[in-house]
Write a protein that holds these residues in place. Structure first.
Motif, mmCIF file in Angstrom:
data_model
loop_
_atom_site.group_PDB
_atom_site.id
_atom_site.type_symbol
_atom_site.label_atom_id
_atom_site.label_comp_id
_atom_site.label_asym_id
_atom_site.label_seq_id
_atom_site.Cartn_x
_atom_site.Cartn_y
_atom_site.Cartn_z
ATOM 1 N N PHE A 145 -5.359 -3.063 -4.917
ATOM 2 C CA PHE A 145 -5.095 -4.098 -3.925
ATOM 3 C C PHE A 145 -3.584 -4.233 -3.756
ATOM 4 O O PHE A 145 -2.924 -5.005 -4.439
ATOM 5 N N THR A 146 -3.041 -3.470 -2.824
ATOM 6 C CA THR A 146 -1.590 -3.329 -2.705
ATOM 7 C C THR A 146 -0.872 -4.623 -2.346
ATOM 8 O O THR A 146 0.223 -4.878 -2.832
ATOM 9 N N HIS A 147 -1.472 -5.451 -1.498
ATOM 10 C CA HIS A 147 -0.805 -6.701 -1.122
ATOM 11 C C HIS A 147 -0.676 -7.643 -2.322
ATOM 12 O O HIS A 147 0.292 -8.402 -2.423
ATOM 13 N N LEU A 148 -1.629 -7.589 -3.247
ATOM 14 C CA LEU A 148 -1.589 -8.469 -4.423
ATOM 15 C C LEU A 148 -0.553 -8.030 -5.458
ATOM 16 O O LEU A 148 -0.214 -8.800 -6.349
ATOM 17 N N GLN A 149 -0.052 -6.818 -5.345
ATOM 18 C CA GLN A 149 0.923 -6.325 -6.323
ATOM 19 C C GLN A 149 2.163 -7.199 -6.383
ATOM 20 O O GLN A 149 2.705 -7.427 -7.455
ATOM 21 N N LYS A 150 2.607 -7.736 -5.253
ATOM 22 C CA LYS A 150 3.803 -8.576 -5.282
ATOM 23 C C LYS A 150 3.540 -9.926 -5.935
ATOM 24 O O LYS A 150 4.459 -10.683 -6.207
ATOM 25 N N TYR A 151 2.266 -10.231 -6.209
ATOM 26 C CA TYR A 151 1.899 -11.460 -6.911
ATOM 27 C C TYR A 151 1.465 -11.181 -8.348
ATOM 28 O O TYR A 151 0.835 -12.016 -8.987
#
Length: 70
Positions: free
Chosen positions: A2-8
């Motif tokens: 889940f690439t978008h969640l990586q920054k979180y």
């Protein structure tokens, strides 16, 4: 992953654990808690930000951080 969640903070370890959970509960959606409020959590999924409302007995907990992890 889940690439978008990586920054979180989503990482390969969380991904692996989540994949194991999906075997028993395939309808779950991965998310990260962004902020904790008195009656809700602000949560980020891979594609959008949502508000998860706290209801029932969970509202009566003295310590906001003793509530379950979303």
């Amino acid at each position: 992953m889940f690439t978008h969640l990586q920054k979180y903070g989503w990482n390969s370890e969380l991904e692996s654990e989540f994949q194991n959970i999906l075997i028993e509960k395939p309808d779950l959606i991965p998310a990260r808690v962004l902020s904790v409020h008195r009656t809700n959590y602000e949560v980020m999924t891979d594609d959008r930000r949502i508000i998860a409302e706290i209801t029932g007995n969970r509202l009566k907990d003295d310590d906001v951080y003793s509530k379950p992890i979303v």
